[in-house]
Design an enzyme around this catalytic site. Structure first.
Site, PDB file in Angstrom:
ATOM      1  N   CYS A   2       1.252  -0.943  -0.385  1.00 33.49           N
ATOM      2  CA  CYS A   2       0.152   0.622  -0.267  1.00 33.49           C
ATOM      3  C   CYS A   2       1.125   1.326   0.183  1.00 33.49           C
ATOM      4  CB  CYS A   2      -1.035   0.362   1.353  1.00 33.49           C
ATOM      5  SG  CYS A   2      -2.162  -1.152   1.425  1.00 33.49           S
ATOM      6  N   ARG A  27       3.540  -0.497  -4.588  1.00 35.70           N
ATOM      7  CA  ARG A  27       3.595  -0.913  -3.467  1.00 35.70           C
ATOM      8  C   ARG A  27       2.356  -1.723  -3.586  1.00 35.70           C
ATOM      9  NH1 ARG A  27       6.751   1.858   0.509  1.00 35.70           N
ATOM     10  NH2 ARG A  27       5.426   0.688   1.637  1.00 35.70           N
ATOM     11  N   TRP A  74      -2.357  -2.517  -1.779  1.00 35.34           N
ATOM     12  CA  TRP A  74      -2.472  -3.709  -1.403  1.00 35.34           C
ATOM     13  C   TRP A  74      -2.730  -4.574  -0.804  1.00 35.34           C
ATOM     14  CZ3 TRP A  74      -0.270  -8.190   0.993  1.00 35.34           C
ATOM     15  CH2 TRP A  74      -0.366  -8.924   0.041  1.00 35.34           C
ATOM     16  N   ASN A 100      -1.729   2.177   6.206  1.00 36.04           N
ATOM     17  CA  ASN A 100      -0.767   1.073   4.903  1.00 36.04           C
ATOM     18  C   ASN A 100      -0.883   0.317   5.922  1.00 36.04           C
ATOM     19  OD1 ASN A 100       1.101  -0.307   4.250  1.00 36.04           O
ATOM     20  ND2 ASN A 100       2.614   1.010   4.471  1.00 36.04           N
ATOM     21  N   GLY A 101      -0.815  -0.757   5.859  1.00 34.33           N
ATOM     22  CA  GLY A 101      -0.656  -1.459   7.545  1.00 34.33           C
ATOM     23  C   GLY A 101      -1.948  -2.856   7.884  1.00 34.33           C
ATOM     24  N   GLU A 519      16.997 -17.846  -8.210  1.00 32.27           N
ATOM     25  CA  GLU A 519      16.237 -17.017  -8.148  1.00 32.27           C
ATOM     26  C   GLU A 519      16.285 -16.608  -9.229  1.00 32.27           C
ATOM     27  OE1 GLU A 519      15.814 -14.410  -6.381  1.00 32.27           O
ATOM     28  OE2 GLU A 519      15.954 -12.444  -7.948  1.00 32.27           O
ATOM     29  N   LYS A 523      12.381 -15.323 -10.880  1.00 30.68           N
ATOM     30  CA  LYS A 523      11.898 -14.121 -11.599  1.00 30.68           C
ATOM     31  C   LYS A 523      11.067 -14.449 -12.521  1.00 30.68           C
ATOM     32  CE  LYS A 523      13.811 -11.356 -10.316  1.00 30.68           C
ATOM     33  NZ  LYS A 523      14.183 -10.829  -8.563  1.00 30.68           N
ATOM     34  N   GLU A 526       7.516 -14.680 -11.030  1.00 32.92           N
ATOM     35  CA  GLU A 526       6.943 -13.377 -10.208  1.00 32.92           C
ATOM     36  C   GLU A 526       6.239 -12.743 -11.502  1.00 32.92           C
ATOM     37  OE1 GLU A 526       8.362 -11.576  -7.600  1.00 32.92           O
ATOM     38  OE2 GLU A 526      10.679 -11.506  -8.460  1.00 32.92           O
ATOM     39  N   HIS A 542      16.377 -37.386  -7.197  1.00 35.21           N
ATOM     40  CA  HIS A 542      15.921 -37.595  -5.921  1.00 35.21           C
ATOM     41  C   HIS A 542      14.512 -37.449  -6.171  1.00 35.21           C
ATOM     42  CE1 HIS A 542      18.887 -38.806  -4.492  1.00 35.21           C
ATOM     43  NE2 HIS A 542      20.480 -37.671  -4.502  1.00 35.21           N
ATOM     44  N   LYS A 641       6.004  -4.210  -3.655  1.00 34.66           N
ATOM     45  CA  LYS A 641       7.088  -4.216  -3.216  1.00 34.66           C
ATOM     46  C   LYS A 641       8.251  -4.644  -2.244  1.00 34.66           C
ATOM     47  CE  LYS A 641      11.231  -2.853  -4.879  1.00 34.66           C
ATOM     48  NZ  LYS A 641      12.072  -4.797  -6.219  1.00 34.66           N
TER      49      LYS A 641
HETATM   50  C1  AGP Z   1      11.878  -9.779  -5.933  1.00 33.77           C
HETATM   51  O1  AGP Z   1      11.947 -10.158  -6.736  1.00 33.77           O
HETATM   52  C2  AGP Z   1      10.662 -10.152  -5.086  1.00 33.77           C
HETATM   53  N1  AGP Z   1       9.836  -8.482  -5.101  1.00 33.77           N
HETATM   54  C3  AGP Z   1      10.512 -10.764  -3.408  1.00 33.77           C
HETATM   55  O2  AGP Z   1      10.890 -11.549  -3.727  1.00 33.77           O
HETATM   56  C4  AGP Z   1      11.906  -9.520  -2.432  1.00 33.77           C
HETATM   57  O3  AGP Z   1      12.738  -9.833  -2.878  1.00 33.77           O
HETATM   58  C5  AGP Z   1      11.715  -9.836  -0.590  1.00 33.77           C
HETATM   59  O4  AGP Z   1       9.918  -9.401  -0.921  1.00 33.77           O
HETATM   60  C6  AGP Z   1      12.431  -9.582   0.308  1.00 33.77           C
HETATM   61  O5  AGP Z   1      12.300  -8.029   0.078  1.00 33.77           O
HETATM   62  P1  AGP Z   1      13.305  -6.656   1.010  1.00 33.77           P
HETATM   63  O6  AGP Z   1      14.280  -7.304   0.295  1.00 33.77           O
HETATM   64  O7  AGP Z   1      12.426  -5.805   0.789  1.00 33.77           O
HETATM   65  O8  AGP Z   1      12.757  -7.009   2.011  1.00 33.77           O
END
Ligand code: AGP
Length: 646
Positions: A2, A27, A74, A100-101, A519, A523, A526, A542, A641
């Site tokens: 948010c 956000r 969000w 926000n929260g 990673e 990527k 997401e 396995h 984010k």
């Molecule tokens: C990464 O591409 C993601 N958007 C997500 O996994 C992110 O890395 C995670 O939420 C942690 O965020 P931070 O590094 O701001 O704590």
């Protein structure tokens, strides 16, 4: 999670607020809304979905209001529908609130308000706030007292300005439990904007006779670089004349703004189609910035008594260190796995990496010689902050050396993390807007190289020649990343065409490149919504190998070094199951060229340094597959984010 933004001053607020929402849309983008005080009334417009829906609703509207608040959501409590969009108002529509929260005790507050006849119009936790503020304003004004003949139960010593909006908000935030940031306006107080912070970020920007507030600085930097960050348990009253800050207890606080060293261009796409692609291309610069900030370029093996790294961490942090535990989430967790490898292999310190969300409910037993590191690019991830806060509490009551063994690695030293831990490594990546982390990941890896080398040198467990080679290798990284970007982006863009309809992907790596496989899979998941899994290549047999057939491409990272042959053998096993094999490997490795159907070549590079380069083609592959599928790369569905809720 948010975005909140507010404005009070001399200009029409709505344009500034919309521009602020554009900067904060990363956000959250389930709905958006704006409220202003217009002709003595709250004027509130909200829309489900992305910001352009709200913009369409507002198109052609003339709104000269000079005060307003706006929100991009969000969803946590309640579906992403317009009736749940912020701002929320009280029954009389005199007060508007954005949040926000999460308000954890909203159910009991809601029941209490319902028992007094309040009717709710949303499913959100936030809606209790305007109703409670309206009641507090009424009570402070004596209206309820007069009507009921009751005595106020608010201690008079605590009342700063009877009947003021500020005091009403202060009383209400003291009743809220959870992590939240709120902004409040009222039609009855048209010259006041109140913001409050409890574990969710709020920054206030200072202009000339105008003031801004937001969850994050990108919404403010186009107008001013003089900013003040509210701390937990603080609220501020913004008027066209200035900003007053108070504690939740009602005490006036003296705080002065600081100057940000950002410029508005940093939050623009600068000709790139997406922020993510721009940020991928910024990575050579990010590595250079880290080298400049932390490496002594004049160091040679002859200086082996001294460390070539300048992290400015106190030596007590390193003394008698026997264990390191790292807490993080998502991409930061992957960077931490690379960090574990470096800390164990270079510095010889046993290291564990935990998901912050798991650690906070089942922490490992703590020993006095443990250093805890929290890794978070945003510095605002709720799970990571909670894990570190718990760690801080666990250490309280022990000696100062024990308490000081808490370190944060972040791209936002001014964040909540910066206030929580005594020591910080700033990753210097610059603001990252794309929801998928790219350059901040590489910057976190650089922080781990610095820390591992510094610790290895401090413990005198690294040979000067190995150190010299590592440093020389690190200096070459920016040019090597550039080489991959320049020579491979077009090729990867073409390759992406083959996978626009693919349903599943497997990523394989071993050793220090296993986290890069994770990673690469994250990527792709997401931003392209393709199911993808990362595995240590040796684990395939396995179980996961049962997934393979001609429809499941396998991307393997095969860099010469300790596990090169092993990865190639594991890749052959996948090939025998008809999988299409894509190798991230040096071009001139003949055996690799024979193993893979498709090679994405990368430079020859020391295995220990290779993650910084091998991750680049995986970022580009995910980007181009998602772009090819026509998806919103910078704002993928369901994500935000900064994940500022548990
Ligand atoms: C990464 O591409 C993601 N958007 C997500 O996994 C992110 O890395 C995670 O939420 C942690 O965020 P931070 O590094 O701001 O704590």
């Amino acid at each position: 999670m948010c975005g909140i933004v507010g404005y009070i001053g001399t200009q029409a607020a709505s344009g500034i607020l919309l521009e602020g929402l554009r900067k904060l849309e990363y956000r959250g983008y389930d709905s958006a809304g704006i409220a202003t005080v217009l002709e003595g009334k709250i004027h509130c417009v909200r829309a489900k979905g992305k910001l352009h829906n709200l913009e369409s609703k507002l198109a052609g509207e003339e709104n000269p209001a000079r005060i307003g608040i706006a929100h991009t959501r969000w969803a946590t409590h309640g579906k992403p529908e317009e009736y749940n969009a912020h701002p929320h108002t009280d029954t009389a529509n005199r007060i508007a609130v954005i949040q926000n929260g999460i308000i954890e005790n909203y159910r009991e507050l809601r029941d209490e308000l319902k028992a007094r006849g309040v009717e709710f119009r949303s499913d959100t936790d936030t809606e209790v706030i305007p109703h409670l503020i309206a009641e507090a304003v009424a009570e402070l004004s004596g209206q309820r007292l007069a009507a009921s003949g009751q005595q106020s139960n608010i201690p008079s010593a605590l009342i700063l300005h009877p009947s003021s909006l500020l005091e009403a908000v202060r009383l209400v935030v003291n009743r809220l439990e959870g992590a939240f940031a709120i902004a409040v306006i009222s039609a009855d107080y048209p010259d006041e904007l109140i913001v409050a912070r409890q574990q969710a970020p709020v920054v206030i920007g200072f202009g000339q006779g105008e003031f801004y507030c937001a969850s994050d600085t990108p919404a403010i930097v186009p107008y001013t670089r003089a900013v003040l960050t509210l701390d937990n348990g603080e609220l501020a009253r913004m008027t066209p004349l200035g900003v007053e800050v108070y504690s939740f207890e009602g005490q006036r606080l003296r705080k002065t703004p600081r100057t940000l060293n950002w410029n508005p261009v940093m939050v623009e796409k600068q000709g790139f189609k997406h922020f993510m692609l721009k940020e991928i291309y910024e990575q050579p610069g990010v590595v250079r910035a880290s080298l400049e900030a932390y490496f002594d370029s004049a160091w040679t093996a002859a200086d082996h008594q001294h460390s070539p790294i300048r992290l400015n961490l106190p030596t007590e942090l390193y003394a008698d260190l026997q264990h390191i535990q790292i807490v993080a989430c998502g991409t930061s967790w992957h960077a931490s796995l690379v960090g574990k490898y470096l800390l164990e292999q270079l510095a010889g310190i046993p290291t564990s990496v935990q998901y912050a969300s798991e650690f906070r409910y089942a922490p490992s037993p703590l020993t006095p010689h443990t250093l805890t590191i929290g890794v978070t690019q945003s510095g605002e991830t709720a799970d990571t902050l909670a894990a570190l806060d718990m760690e801080k509490q666990r250490r309280a009551g022990h000696g100062p050396a024990f308490q000081a063994r808490l370190l944060g690695i972040t791209n936002r030293p001014e964040s909540s993390l910066g206030q929580l831990v005594p020591h910080i490594i700033d990753t210097h990546a610059g603001i990252e807007i794309g929801v998928a982390a790219t350059k901040t990941f590489v910057a976190q890896l650089m922080a781990f190289y610095c820390l591992a080398i510094d610790l290895a040198q401090h413990r005198q467990v690294i040979a000067p020649t190995q150190l010299e080679q590592l440093l020389a290798g690190l200096q070459q990284l920016p040019a090597q990343i550039e080489m991959v970007l320049e020579s491979q982006e077009r090729y990867i863009e073409q390759l992406a065409h083959d996978f626009a309809e693919t349903q599943d992907f497997i990523f394989l790596g071993r050793g220090i490149n296993f986290p890069i496989a994770l990673e690469g899979a994250l990527k792709l998941k997401e931003i392209s919504y393709i199911h993808a899994e990362g595995y240590p290549a040796g684990e395939m047999k396995h179980g996961p190998i049962a997934l393979l057939d001609a429809k499941v491409p396998v991307v393997a990272i095969a860099m010469p070094g300790t596990v090169f042959e092993k990865v190639l053998s594991n890749a052959q096993e996948a090939r025998a199951r008809d999988a299409r094999l894509i190798g991230v490997t040096p071009m001139d490795e003949q055996e690799a060229a024979h193993t893979f159907d498709t090679v994405i070549p990368v430079p020859h590079i020391d295995e220990l340094l290779s993650p910084i380069v091998t991750v680049i083609p995986l970022q580009l592959l995910a980007y181009h597959i998602a772009a090819r599928r026509g998806l919103d790369v910078d704002q993928p569905r369901n994500l935000a984010k900064s994940v500022t809720v548990e």
